[in-house]
Design a protein around this motif. Structure first.
Motif, PDB file in Angstrom:
ATOM      1  N   LEU A   1     -35.049 -37.648  -1.547  1.00 18.27           N
ATOM      2  CA  LEU A   1     -36.388 -37.536  -2.130  1.00 18.27           C
ATOM      3  C   LEU A   1     -37.337 -38.547  -1.505  1.00 18.27           C
TER       4      LEU A   1
ATOM      5  N   THR B   1     -42.878 -26.645  -6.013  1.00 15.63           N
ATOM      6  CA  THR B   1     -43.848 -27.167  -5.056  1.00 15.63           C
ATOM      7  C   THR B   1     -45.159 -27.494  -5.766  1.00 15.63           C
TER       8      THR B   1
ATOM      9  N   GLU C   1     -38.359 -37.230   1.794  1.00 10.19           N
ATOM     10  CA  GLU C   1     -39.301 -36.120   1.662  1.00 10.19           C
ATOM     11  C   GLU C   1     -40.709 -36.621   1.356  1.00 10.19           C
TER      12      GLU C   1
ATOM     13  N   SER D   1     -38.449 -34.534  -9.751  1.00  7.41           N
ATOM     14  CA  SER D   1     -38.826 -34.447  -8.343  1.00  7.41           C
ATOM     15  C   SER D   1     -40.192 -33.786  -8.189  1.00  7.41           C
TER      16      SER D   1
ATOM     17  N   ARG E   1     -43.603 -35.288  -6.443  1.00  3.42           N
ATOM     18  CA  ARG E   1     -44.366 -34.587  -5.411  1.00  3.42           C
ATOM     19  C   ARG E   1     -45.856 -34.535  -5.781  1.00  3.42           C
TER      20      ARG E   1
END
Length: 347
Positions: free
Chosen positions: A197, A318, A200, A169, A173
């Motif tokens: 996901l 992140t 997002e 994931s 991102r």
């Protein structure tokens, strides 16, 4: 001081290492013996940064083996990881990385609820999965290796296999926010997590593995290879870049074809030799300088005195955290593994 918790690839590997070091009694033992074996501190480590700073660390062999991940032996697997963590904490280590399957076992079985290990109350701020640095390095490998073999990310389709995992994931991102990848394919087993996901990211096609592979110019493999699943090189695009982020890293032996380039994912090279023995045990190409990015994260946290669980919890990584650990990585002399032999090994 930093710590590393690791394990060997399988029972045969454990037996061969025991034989190599002269422990013939151990070498002849089966899985029941290894289930009972306690964790051991087996290596003292010295690492020097590109800045000149030097730090010390310890390697804790958990004596966990992947064969323990069965219903019959899962309690042994859990006990192995918790005991290794307690061993590290009792040695006064400030920050310890959970390498290989250690972090997977920890997350999948909610070991954060297991605070007490005999006389040790685990302090989870002393531990990190290392997944943020692994994800960052994997993404940099995509960017740099693609350029080497002539794949333009602006027109490329990238399939992330294991997209809903912690590392997968994070890779999604980063590719979504920091690159101009033309198409992102999301591959995983849990459809609910895939849809979350996709929501997002605001993009990405959800596809099964067999449909995604023929469409992909780049495959980032950050999942365990399911039993019975094979990858047919004939169905892959040419050229195709495979980033092998699994453990053990075996895609180069499973996929061999002209035009298919396999790179060991999540591996870094240090600018200076590291004084240790453990990377010799797993046959790194250059064991004095190459290592898993998750292990390097513990070193970076020690260099920077960030004694905290920098990578923790499921799907919490992140882009900002990846940039932060990436800046520290460059500062202290770590680079993504990109040697030509590894990139072109299947060409």
């Amino acid at each position: 001081m930093f710590g590393l918790i690791g394990h060997l690839t399988n029972l045969e590997h454990a037996q061969s290492i025991a034989r190599h070091y002269g422990y013939e009694d151990y070498a002849g033992q089966g899985l029941d013996f290894w289930c009972a074996a306690p964790p051991q501190v087996v290596d003292e480590i010295t690492v020097t940064s590109a800045t000149g700073q030097t730090i010390q660390g310890l390697y804790v062999e958990s004596c966990f083996l992947p064969e323990m991940l069965t219903n019959r032996r899962i309690k042994s697997a859990i006990r192995k990881i918790l005991n290794a963590m307690a061993c590290a904490q009792k040695r006064g280590i400030d920050i310890t990385a959970l390498g290989g399957f250690s972090s997977i076992v920890f997350e999948n079985f909610n070991l954060k609820d297991k605070m007490q290990v005999r006389d040790v109350a685990l302090d989870y701020s002393r531990f990190t999965t290392g997944n943020t640095h692994t994800a960052y390095i994997s993404c940099r490998q995509v960017e740099q290796a693609a350029a080497r073999i002539g794949i333009d990310l602006n027109s490329a389709t990238v399939a992330v296999c294991g997209a809903t995992g912690d590392i997968g994931s994070a890779v999604c991102r980063w590719l979504n926010a920091k690159t101009n990848v033309a198409e992102l394919l999301l591959v995983a087993r849990n459809q609910e997590r895939l849809q979350a996901l996709q929501g997002e990211l605001g993009r990405g096609k959800i596809l099964p593995l067999e449909s995604a592979l023929p469409l992909a110019d780049i495959v980032v493999w950050v999942a365990s290879m399911p039993k019975g699943v094979t990858i047919s090189p004939e169905r892959l695009r040419k050229p195709c870049l495979l980033i092998d982020g699994g453990y053990p890293k075996n895609l180069s032996t499973l996929v061999q074809s002209p035009g298919v380039f396999v790179l060991k994912g999540g591996i870094v090279e240090h600018a200076l030799d590291i004084d240790w023995q453990i990377m010799h045990l797993i046959e790194m190409d250059v064991p004095s300088r190459q290592l898993f990015a998750c292990f390097a994260e513990a070193m970076l946290l020690e260099f920077e005195q960030w004694h905290t669980n920098f990578s923790w919890g499921r799907n919490q990584i992140t882009v900002e955290k990846m940039e932060q650990i990436g800046a520290a990585s460059l500062k202290h002399g770590f680079q993504p593994l990109l040697n030509c032999e590894s990139v072109a090994m299947s060409a």
